[in-house]
Write an enzyme that holds these catalytic residues in place. Sequence first.
Site, PDB file in Angstrom:
ATOM      1  N   TYR A 178      -1.117   4.828  15.916  1.00 27.84           N
ATOM      2  CA  TYR A 178      -0.360   4.001  16.847  1.00 27.84           C
ATOM      3  C   TYR A 178       1.072   3.844  16.358  1.00 27.84           C
ATOM      4  O   TYR A 178       1.415   4.257  15.259  1.00 27.84           O
ATOM      5  CB  TYR A 178      -1.029   2.635  16.863  1.00 27.84           C
ATOM      6  N   SER A 223       0.742  -3.667   6.508  1.00 21.45           N
ATOM      7  CA  SER A 223      -0.152  -2.582   6.913  1.00 21.45           C
ATOM      8  C   SER A 223      -1.339  -3.114   7.700  1.00 21.45           C
ATOM      9  O   SER A 223      -1.524  -4.311   7.862  1.00 21.45           O
ATOM     10  CB  SER A 223      -0.645  -1.828   5.687  1.00 21.45           C
ATOM     11  N   LYS A 224      -2.130  -2.178   8.160  1.00 27.04           N
ATOM     12  CA  LYS A 224      -3.277  -2.497   9.007  1.00 27.04           C
ATOM     13  C   LYS A 224      -4.108  -3.683   8.555  1.00 27.04           C
ATOM     14  O   LYS A 224      -4.570  -4.476   9.346  1.00 27.04           O
ATOM     15  CB  LYS A 224      -4.242  -1.298   9.077  1.00 27.04           C
ATOM     16  N   ARG A 225      -4.279  -3.761   7.240  1.00 30.50           N
ATOM     17  CA  ARG A 225      -5.155  -4.795   6.714  1.00 30.50           C
ATOM     18  C   ARG A 225      -4.585  -6.187   6.928  1.00 30.50           C
ATOM     19  O   ARG A 225      -5.277  -7.182   6.755  1.00 30.50           O
ATOM     20  CB  ARG A 225      -5.394  -4.567   5.221  1.00 30.50           C
ATOM     21  N   ASP A 226      -3.309  -6.256   7.280  1.00 25.98           N
ATOM     22  CA  ASP A 226      -2.675  -7.561   7.411  1.00 25.98           C
ATOM     23  C   ASP A 226      -2.770  -8.155   8.810  1.00 25.98           C
ATOM     24  O   ASP A 226      -2.088  -9.107   9.134  1.00 25.98           O
ATOM     25  CB  ASP A 226      -1.199  -7.458   7.019  1.00 25.98           C
TER      26      ASP A 226
END
Length: 622
Positions: free
Chosen positions: A155, A393-396
């Site tokens: 994305y 990042s994604k984990r956030d």
Amino acid sequence: MGQPAFRSTKEAPRSTASRAASAAISGLEAASWTPKQGSVGPLRRSASSLRMPRTRGPAKAISDMVTTAPKSTQRRRKGRFPPLVRGARIRGSGQGEDMGHPDSASARRSLPAGFPLPAVNGPASPGSSSAVRAHLPHRSSIMVRVRFAPSPTGYLHVGGLRTAFYNWLLARREGGTFLLRIEDTDRTRLVEGAVEALLEALNWAGVTPDEGAMVGGPLGPYVQSERLEIYREMAARLLESGHAYHCFCTSERLTEMREQQMARGESAMYDRHCRALDPAECRRRLTAGEPHVIRMKIPDGRTLTVEDQIRGPVSFDSSLVDEQVLMKSDGFPTYHLAAVVDDHLMEITHVVRGEEWLSSTPKHLLLYEYFGWQPPVFAHVPLILNASGKKLSKRDGDVSVEAYREKGYLPEGLLNFLALLGWSPGDEREFFTPQELAGVFSLDRVRKSGAVFDFDKLLHINGLHMRAQATSRLVELVMPFFDRAGRPRPDPEYLARVIEVMGERANLLTDYVEPIPYFYEDPSEYEPATVKKRWKAGSPELMEAWAARLESLEDFTHDALDEALRALAESRGVGAGQLIHPTRLALTGVGNGPGLFEMMEVLGREVCLRRLRQAMERLPRP
RNA sequence: GGCCCUGUAGUCUAGCGGUGAGGACGUCGGCCUUUCAAGCCGAAGAUCGCGGGUUCGAAUCCCGUCGGGGCUACCA
């Protein structure tokens, strides 16, 4: 008494925020920022005449563009670092930026047909044919060309959107070109549909390319996997000029080498093993089809300096630069080669990219030198951080632009917030439409340190933009959220009235859907805390009387309702609140929301009476 | 580890040798109001990472130091 603002569907920006909005609208020329869905509204305005002076000396134009901005700023910033002109200065034993390797004839010959080899930025090569050349410097000296070059691995990241936006702003500001290039040279990381998703997100944000992948242009193709021939050719040139060499080292050897280096406390760098390979043997192994890569040579003892537009001069010792792989064994180029080649061929004047690229810039500088090209101006923008200070990042949580779109953020809101993450105008304004930003944005006001993504502030800024929108645009933008919520779409006229009645209460497009189901259906339950607080002993009886009064009320309008309720309260000897609160509870099931009378007018007599009666039936006698 | 970047309230930031260190988000309080928001008013919150130095004077200049981050791939 405050008159309800919902009588008609106004086209003008609503209430309070219009102040901020109009204050922010300076006389700047309207840039063409067009979000995908809906449009118009207050964003549109006539062009006026605050153009940037366009007549400038060629060399000046480029550096000026970024350092110029408001006069005061320019003065203020002076001395932060030497006024720069071109992107890089190379000191040391080398020949510096003026060494001109004329574009080699062989490369020119073998490029795909119709493929221009511009060398626009390059030193004019004396012998080259010049009909083409003659007009090029001209054009490039005025034209700012910037690019966003994502790799399609999923994305669009909000950080990527900010980078793209900064580039776009620069292009808009200077009347230049914003280009989109797809960097898909890592076949292992390709994600199906990622390019489409990327473009969709950019379109939604209104940060649309003028040239590039999917939109086309004269210097394509703009997708790197379609330019393999070019990279091969360019790598060959480097091989030929002795700036690169074949390397046959296996990944096992490389890994082992690195482990040993680390064990010895050295930094991991290629040991240049294959650089010393006997030419004949090299040829032999090549013809034998042995897998290999092409690496760039790095000179020792040079100081490579990037004149970064945001950070000033940043120097690197070439002895610490690794001999990077330029062409992988699968025939694809690495980022370093591809980006340099493309930026040059696509006539990019300013490379504005994330800070994570700063440390590889010396390699890029060297490549420009090897090719005999003039490097673009570089600007490395600070990273966007999570709450614990690391690269977001994604984990956030939500990092994709799509996620914010789905949550009901306005593109203007997201963009405004993102722009402010690392950049500030110098005065105390914070509300900006994209086109306003195009008038004031400049790289020299971009901060150098990373910025933590603050969700609260994003919501606040989005709210400001929500309040600045015309109702008609909001109606258009909100509609799809009913589909997503699995609710039938309301009548547009009705939704417009709901939006008006909601007034300042919405910060997100979804605020017109999920939190206020009572505008679209009868309440299915009543908030216990509110029942406890508002449904008092006398309430049922008062509601009975109120319902009776509503039946006979001539005009079911805000004013009439207001008057009738207060009259009833007085005749009963109770405060208006004794009527208002239970009514709200009965109508909505909750304790708060828009003004009661305007809400009742929108809901209509029939609905109000029905809900009042339902409540009397369903709510326990206190 | 090495190289590079960076450091003003919880967060985003202004600041460029003389300011009570300004604004915004968030937090708390008040006003307004039928509620909630919005708005307005007010408050708390920053030893300007720390230590030296230069200077009459330093968040601003210099040196050192510590913290945070990025890079260190045949990923971008």
